[in-house]
Design an enzyme around this catalytic site. Structure first.
Site, short mmCIF file in Angstrom:
data_model
loop_
_atom_site.label_atom_id
_atom_site.label_comp_id
_atom_site.label_asym_id
_atom_site.label_seq_id
_atom_site.Cartn_x
_atom_site.Cartn_y
_atom_site.Cartn_z
N HIS A 200 0.53 -1.52 -0.09
CA HIS A 200 0.01 0.05 -0.08
C HIS A 200 0.81 1.52 -0.59
CE1 HIS A 200 1.02 -0.10 4.11
NE2 HIS A 200 0.86 0.70 4.19
N ASP A 202 1.00 5.08 1.60
CA ASP A 202 0.41 5.85 3.33
C ASP A 202 -0.55 7.17 2.45
OD1 ASP A 202 1.43 3.70 4.55
OD2 ASP A 202 3.00 4.95 5.59
N ARG A 267 8.00 -8.63 15.28
CA ARG A 267 8.69 -7.11 15.22
C ARG A 267 8.55 -5.97 15.54
NH1 ARG A 267 10.47 -3.99 10.56
NH2 ARG A 267 9.55 -2.52 9.60
C1 LIG Z 1 -5.18 -1.66 4.12
C2 LIG Z 1 -5.24 -0.76 4.05
C3 LIG Z 1 -4.39 -0.52 5.47
C4 LIG Z 1 -5.62 1.05 6.06
C5 LIG Z 1 -6.73 1.69 4.34
C6 LIG Z 1 -5.44 0.26 3.60
O1 LIG Z 1 -7.22 -0.29 2.42
C7 LIG Z 1 -4.73 1.13 2.11
C8 LIG Z 1 -4.34 2.41 3.51
C9 LIG Z 1 -3.84 1.57 5.30
C10 LIG Z 1 -3.23 2.75 5.84
C11 LIG Z 1 -1.60 2.57 6.10
C12 LIG Z 1 -1.65 4.19 6.78
C13 LIG Z 1 -2.00 4.73 8.23
O2 LIG Z 1 -2.13 2.75 8.56
C14 LIG Z 1 -4.02 4.07 7.65
C15 LIG Z 1 -4.73 4.39 9.16
C16 LIG Z 1 -3.96 5.06 6.16
O3 LIG Z 1 -4.39 5.67 6.62
O4 LIG Z 1 -3.89 4.37 5.75
C17 LIG Z 1 -4.12 2.53 6.87
C18 LIG Z 1 -5.15 1.98 6.70
C19 LIG Z 1 -6.21 1.73 7.93
O5 LIG Z 1 -5.58 0.99 8.22
O6 LIG Z 1 -7.19 1.55 8.49
O1 LIG Z 2 4.80 -2.08 10.14
C1 LIG Z 2 5.85 -1.41 9.05
O2 LIG Z 2 6.94 -1.37 8.97
C2 LIG Z 2 5.15 -1.52 8.31
C3 LIG Z 2 3.86 -1.04 9.15
C4 LIG Z 2 3.12 0.37 7.57
O3 LIG Z 2 2.84 0.67 6.59
C5 LIG Z 2 1.45 0.95 7.57
O4 LIG Z 2 1.83 0.45 8.72
O5 LIG Z 2 0.78 1.43 7.51
FE LIG Z 3 1.95 1.94 5.77
#
Ligand SMILES: C=C1C[C@]23C[C@@]1(O)CC[C@H]2[C@@]12CC[C@H](O)[C@@](C)(C(=O)O1)[C@H]2[C@@H]3C(=O)O
Ligand SMILES: O=C(O)CCC(=O)C(=O)O
Ligand SMILES: [Fe+2]
Length: 430
Positions: A200, A202, A267
């Site tokens: 993904h 961020d 981890r």
């Molecule tokens: C798999 C996922 C978790 C996430 C929403 C998503 O569909 C893709 C982006 C993910 C992410 C990554 C950064 C942060 O951890 C997060 C809170 C965000 O803003 O985007 C997570 C999302 C989540 O856990 O809801």
């Molecule tokens: O746990 C990690 O090292 C990365 C996790 C991550 O990419 C996230 O939480 O968005």
């Molecule tokens: Fe991430």
């Protein structure tokens, strides 16, 4: 982490490395904040990788170790205790299910908003709360400094043009603790690696990541290959997020990344995601548009662009668009058959049936990977998505007779793969 009744690889996504690892993969850029040239190094790293490592960052090691030990203690609590923190909606304790899209990973996590006191609901939350507050305050300061250096490096003014978004009282920044327990099936698995956190980008401006000394994090390079990020518990790693990509009109690219589970070591990562206020409009910064350069991105309000908020996805038009297409297809086939069109005649013989009103169709072609393994993630994810968007009448089309038989056997009470258990549970929901 829930004890699994079947090996992890049956329940989790796995990845095969599509490309052989390069003999000399590029080194992750390192930015030394004590060097005078660091802002230029940052810009180069953001342009080439969307990712860099920061040393001499000024965050006291004592805050880092304190949070690490509090978090380790939290994750070692019984599941029932951790769950008292609340289900992630989106904030709280989550286990295996990440985000609203039905993604699964070999991970448990605590997701917190940075502008509210966390509901920790454990027996003795005070130590944890203090550790979180100290750490978050120090990392927020570091993030602010980095964003100001980036603005300087980009020669944009005022230098707080980016940092002010995350420093705003209303900033929608989030903090996340991820714990990836060792996954014994990684070694045995001939299929590849078990996913801890799927690929993904961020969505925020930048993310400031620190982990213990266990590997697992990988970033994707511009050519699509993946490289492992050697862990370094003394340093921080910075991810360019989607919002910064938009604000720089694509000059920086958000970095695609993922985490693979480790077979022996756990981890622990702690990430501060710097987000703008909810009402902030995100668009390319006019001062970064040179000459006749066009804006590559449409402006969006951060509140609506938050990809993890299911309410912000307009499912109704998507579903009705699907239904409209279905009707148009049907009409085209009928018209084609009447005109003697061979392909249309074949389609008609194939007894392609129009769906009844209010029914949807889930097509899971390609859900089966490899000749030996049957890995019905597509069916599971499709069902989960359909359920979460409110679809209750669903026709499922699979391209594998084997897949169909296994699900049918499970429906008839015969247990097979653990993931099929979850599929059957979804099918039986009313
Ligand atoms: C798999 C996922 C978790 C996430 C929403 C998503 O569909 C893709 C982006 C993910 C992410 C990554 C950064 C942060 O951890 C997060 C809170 C965000 O803003 O985007 C997570 C999302 C989540 O856990 O809801
Ligand atoms: O746990 C990690 O090292 C990365 C996790 C991550 O990419 C996230 O939480 O968005
Ligand atoms: Fe991430």
């Amino acid at each position: 982490m829930v004890i699994l009744s079947k090996p992890a690889i049956e329940q989790f996504s796995y990845v095969r490395n599509k490309q052989p690892a390069a003999l000399f993969p590029p080194l992750i850029p390192i930015v030394d904040l004590s060097e005078p040239d660091s802002k230029h190094q940052m810009i180069k790293a953001c342009e080439e990788f969307g990712f860099f490592k920061v040393i001499n960052h000024g965050v006291p090691m004592e805050f880092i170790s304190r949070l690490e030990s509090e978090a380790t203690e939290f994750f070692s609590l019984p599941l029932s205790e951790k769950e008292k923190t609340g289900q992630p909606k989106p904030y709280g304790y989550g286990n295996r299910r990440i985000g609203p899209n039905g993604d699964v990973g070999w991970v448990e996590y605590l997701l917190l908003t940075t502008n509210q006191d966390p509901n920790l609901a454990t027996e003795n939350p005070d130590g944890f709360r203090v550790a979180l507050n100290n750490y978050m305050a120090a990392v927020k300061k570091l993030a602010c400094e980095i964003l100001e250096m980036v603005a300087d490096g980009l020669k944009i003014q005022p230098r707080n043009v980016l940092s002010k978004l995350m420093m705003d009282e209303q900033s929608d920044s989030v903090f996340r603790l991820n714990h990836y327990p060792p996954c014994p099936d990684v070694v045995q698995s001939s299929n590849g690696n078990v996913i801890g956190f799927g690929e993904h980008t961020d969505p925020q401006i930048i993310s400031v990541l620190r982990s213990n000394n266990t590997s697992g994090l990988q970033i994707s390079l511009r050519d699509g290959s993946w490289i492992s990020v050697p862990p370094d518990h003394h340093s921080f790693f910075i991810n360019v997020g989607d919002s910064l990509q938009v604000m720089t009109n694509g000059r920086f690219k958000s970095v695609k990344h993922r985490v693979l589970a480790n077979s022996v070591k756990s981890r622990l990562s702690m990430i501060y995601f710097c987000g703008p206020p909810m009402s902030e409009k995100i668009a390319p910064l006019p001062c970064l548009m040179r000459g006749d350069q066009q804006s590559l991105y449409k402006e969006f309000t951060w509140r609506n662009g938050r990809i993890f908020d299911p309410d912000c996805t307009c499912w109704k038009p998507i579903l009705s668009h699907g239904k409209r297409l279905q009707q148009e297809c049907r009409a085209a086939i009928v018209a084609g058959s009447q005109a003697g069109n061979e392909a249309a005649l074949l389609w008609n013989q194939n007894r392609w049936k129009r769906l009844l009103e209010d029914w949807c169709k889930l097509n899971t072609d390609g859900a089966v990977r490899g000749s030996q393994a049957w890995h019905p993630v597509g069916i599971y994810e499709g069902l989960l998505t359909a359920w979460s968007v409110g679809v209750r009448n669903l026709v499922i089309e699979v391209d594998s007779l084997k897949a169909l038989r296994i699900v049918q056997q499970d429906l008839a009470g015969q247990r097979s793969l653990a993931i099929v258990f979850y599929i059957v549970e979804l099918l039986n929901r009313s």
